[in-house]
Design a protein around this motif. Sequence first.
Motif, PDB file in Angstrom:
ATOM      1  N   ARG A 125       0.839  -1.208   0.000  1.00 15.35           N
ATOM      2  CA  ARG A 125       0.000   0.000   0.000  1.00 15.35           C
ATOM      3  C   ARG A 125       0.867   1.248   0.000  1.00 15.35           C
ATOM      4  NH1 ARG A 125      -2.490  -4.026   2.528  1.00 15.35           N
ATOM      5  NH2 ARG A 125      -4.765  -4.262   2.356  1.00 15.35           N
ATOM      6  N   ALA A 126       1.930   1.220  -0.807  1.00 16.25           N
ATOM      7  CA  ALA A 126       2.868   2.342  -0.850  1.00 16.25           C
ATOM      8  C   ALA A 126       2.167   3.637  -1.233  1.00 16.25           C
ATOM      9  CB  ALA A 126       3.996   2.042  -1.839  1.00 16.25           C
ATOM     10  N   GLY A 127       2.414   4.682  -0.443  1.00 14.33           N
ATOM     11  CA  GLY A 127       1.828   5.987  -0.704  1.00 14.33           C
ATOM     12  C   GLY A 127       0.452   6.183  -0.117  1.00 14.33           C
ATOM     13  N   ARG A 128      -0.134   5.135   0.475  1.00 12.53           N
ATOM     14  CA  ARG A 128      -1.471   5.262   1.047  1.00 12.53           C
ATOM     15  C   ARG A 128      -1.390   5.535   2.544  1.00 12.53           C
ATOM     16  NH1 ARG A 128      -4.372   0.051  -1.948  1.00 12.53           N
ATOM     17  NH2 ARG A 128      -3.775   0.605  -4.081  1.00 12.53           N
ATOM     18  N   ASP A 131       0.575   2.984   4.702  1.00 11.47           N
ATOM     19  CA  ASP A 131       2.014   3.120   4.482  1.00 11.47           C
ATOM     20  C   ASP A 131       2.572   4.300   5.268  1.00 11.47           C
ATOM     21  OD1 ASP A 131       4.598   2.928   3.401  1.00 11.47           O
ATOM     22  OD2 ASP A 131       4.080   4.231   1.726  1.00 11.47           O
ATOM     23  N   ASN A 132       1.903   5.441   5.194  1.00 12.22           N
ATOM     24  CA  ASN A 132       2.371   6.629   5.909  1.00 12.22           C
ATOM     25  C   ASN A 132       2.334   6.425   7.421  1.00 12.22           C
ATOM     26  OD1 ASN A 132       2.810   8.104   3.519  1.00 12.22           O
ATOM     27  ND2 ASN A 132       0.651   8.714   3.423  1.00 12.22           N
ATOM     28  N   ARG A 197       9.482  -2.859   3.376  1.00 14.23           N
ATOM     29  CA  ARG A 197       8.612  -1.952   2.608  1.00 14.23           C
ATOM     30  C   ARG A 197       9.330  -1.418   1.368  1.00 14.23           C
ATOM     31  NH1 ARG A 197       8.694   3.471   0.619  1.00 14.23           N
ATOM     32  NH2 ARG A 197       6.521   4.150   0.393  1.00 14.23           N
ATOM     33  N   THR A 198      10.599  -1.014   1.518  1.00 14.03           N
ATOM     34  CA  THR A 198      11.352  -0.440   0.401  1.00 14.03           C
ATOM     35  C   THR A 198      11.589  -1.469  -0.698  1.00 14.03           C
ATOM     36  OG1 THR A 198      12.446   1.110   1.908  1.00 14.03           O
ATOM     37  CG2 THR A 198      13.484   0.732  -0.232  1.00 14.03           C
ATOM     38  N   ALA A 201       8.226  -2.377  -2.476  1.00 11.88           N
ATOM     39  CA  ALA A 201       7.752  -1.306  -3.352  1.00 11.88           C
ATOM     40  C   ALA A 201       8.596  -1.209  -4.614  1.00 11.88           C
ATOM     41  CB  ALA A 201       7.774   0.021  -2.594  1.00 11.88           C
ATOM     42  N   ARG A 205       7.572  -2.790  -9.154  1.00 10.11           N
ATOM     43  CA  ARG A 205       7.711  -2.109 -10.446  1.00 10.11           C
ATOM     44  C   ARG A 205       8.666  -2.843 -11.381  1.00 10.11           C
ATOM     45  NH1 ARG A 205       8.108   2.195  -6.675  1.00 10.11           N
ATOM     46  NH2 ARG A 205      10.388   2.210  -6.943  1.00 10.11           N
TER      47      ARG A 205
END
Length: 310
Positions: A125-128, A131-132, A197-198, A201, A205
């Motif tokens: 959920r990167a950027g959501r 995640d924050n 997480r890094t 993410a 991609r």
Amino acid sequence: MGRYVARRLLQMIPVFLGTTLLIFLMVHSLPGDPVLAMFGDKGADPATLAAKRHELGLDKSLPEQYFVYMRDMILHLDFGTQIRNGRPVTEVLGEAFPVTLQLALLAFTFELLFGIGLGIIAGLRAGRLADNAILIFTLLIISIPVFVLGFLIKMQFAFNLGWIAPNVSTDQNWDELIAPAIVLGGLSLAYVARLTRTTMAENLRADYMRTAIAKGLPKRRIIGVHLMRNSMIPVITFLGTDIGALMGGAVVTEKIFNIKGIGGLIAESISRREGTTLVGLVTILVIVYLVTSLLIDLLYAVLDPRIRYA
């Protein structure tokens, strides 16, 4: 694979000798006289001090002391004798090591489950919002020193709420070690979560992920096999080196919660100038580091089939 393991074991020999030599020299450069400290404020006459130094082998030169120490350790697994009470260091280590190992295993399990779990949630959920929130939480944990976190948990849950005992008993029950394990593994948990997480993410991609999705593979297989196996390699590297760090970093945690393990024994040995005990304890930690690093390297080939050791 067999030749690689043999080569790594041979490489460990100079590393082990070099690290033990450095530890031996640093420990014996500590200020103060351990023999004089045995007698406290009363002191002793020079003849008694000289006889005690001769009995403990402290009247020899440092190279001679190191040679005798390594000879006894390698041939007889003898780590020397405590200056203070004359007990063999192996006996003292046999009492302290299981306690610290128990604490380190709890802390490692804590950081493994929650660190990777939070990292997976944040990575997918990167950027959501999730995640924050996880990034802010881990940043907060990283910014709090271990001794501050230990005292906060002890004050709140032991003294204010009464949910836990302020000090761990001599029995070292598993439930008593939960709070110290959280303190010990908290910082590593934050690093594991952020690293997981890094990498996730980034791998989301990657070309092989787009190929797997285009082939119509089930989402569970895409995440569980393709994404996780490639994302866990750097995480496994950190976790492997962190096993030794947890055991060595237990000095502060064991001091706060009065745990009779290696960490507390190291702190006590430094204050009492117990060089022989300190060298023996740190030597065990060096062995733990070397063995875990080898196991982690072998685990790479399991996670990534492209890795092969000749």
